[in-house]
Enzyme design. Sequence first.
Site, PDB file in Angstrom:
ATOM      1  N   ASP A  96      -8.011  -0.743  -2.899  1.00  0.00           N
ATOM      2  CA  ASP A  96      -8.348  -2.117  -3.268  1.00  0.00           C
ATOM      3  C   ASP A  96      -7.667  -3.155  -2.379  1.00  0.00           C
ATOM      4  O   ASP A  96      -7.597  -4.322  -2.727  1.00  0.00           O
ATOM      5  CB  ASP A  96      -7.974  -2.375  -4.728  1.00  0.00           C
ATOM      6  CG  ASP A  96      -6.471  -2.256  -4.975  1.00  0.00           C
ATOM      7  OD1 ASP A  96      -5.754  -1.752  -4.089  1.00  0.00           O
ATOM      8  OD2 ASP A  96      -6.013  -2.678  -6.059  1.00  0.00           O
ATOM      9  N   CYS A  99      -3.311  -0.647  -1.019  1.00  0.00           N
ATOM     10  CA  CYS A  99      -2.988   0.782  -0.986  1.00  0.00           C
ATOM     11  C   CYS A  99      -1.582   1.057  -0.445  1.00  0.00           C
ATOM     12  O   CYS A  99      -0.903   1.956  -0.945  1.00  0.00           O
ATOM     13  CB  CYS A  99      -4.035   1.567  -0.204  1.00  0.00           C
ATOM     14  SG  CYS A  99      -4.194   1.139   1.543  1.00  0.00           S
ATOM     15  N   HIS A 205      -6.340   3.574   5.421  1.00  0.00           N
ATOM     16  CA  HIS A 205      -5.859   3.806   4.048  1.00  0.00           C
ATOM     17  C   HIS A 205      -4.521   4.535   4.047  1.00  0.00           C
ATOM     18  O   HIS A 205      -4.226   5.336   4.934  1.00  0.00           O
ATOM     19  CB  HIS A 205      -6.889   4.646   3.294  1.00  0.00           C
ATOM     20  CG  HIS A 205      -6.636   4.767   1.830  1.00  0.00           C
ATOM     21  ND1 HIS A 205      -6.641   3.690   0.963  1.00  0.00           N
ATOM     22  CD2 HIS A 205      -6.340   5.856   1.058  1.00  0.00           C
ATOM     23  CE1 HIS A 205      -6.389   4.105  -0.263  1.00  0.00           C
ATOM     24  NE2 HIS A 205      -6.192   5.410  -0.228  1.00  0.00           N
TER      25      HIS A 205
END
Length: 225
Positions: A96, A99, A205
């Site tokens: 979101d 991370c 990520h």
Amino acid sequence: MSEQQDHVSKSSSSSISTSTQESEEEVSVTIGSLLAQARNDKGHSLGRRLLHLGSVPHRPRVNGDIPNVDNATLDHERLLERLGTYGLAEFQIEGDGNCQFRALADQIFRNPEYHKQVRKAVMKQLKEFRKRYEGYVPMEYKVYLKKMKRSGEWGDHLTLQAAADRFGAKICLLTSFRDTCLIEIVPRDLTPTRELWLSFWCEVHYNSLYATDGERLFCLGLLIW
């Protein structure tokens, strides 16, 4: 029940609920911190497992360009291969925009929901020690700080350095970079008291990283109990 009584009842209920929630959060943070401290040796065992890889010097930087789909896919495959090779597993973190902070919160508190507290601590570090960090930011520093304090703003390698400095931790990144498997971010002017392990799908990520021996599930079981 009169409107006034109803209002008082709702207000009292809300106050009790808020107080209970704050108490539960404090207990959860305390338990998480104790678990993290008690299992610090586990973190060091990860370091011993990857010791032969060596690591590259860390230079704080802001985020680079997001790779195209083909390169991102290759990077992810490379990261998954490394995880399998060294017996490591990712605790999947929500993507979101928070991370990095969620992954750090999971490592520190065993609870990714404390990402707001982690971001707040990192921002405090960046503000208090401006001269230490501003040279790495290719924009006006106030603009960078205003941008980075927003929930959902992606953390970068400068926020990782600030987190290492703030929490007195060595942050170890298992990465998807082709030529760099392991990056270690050490606190400045401090001897690290813990290790935090993250996986880094480069420019995409972060996840929280554990050995594949059930440690994360054991910790979660204690928290639930």
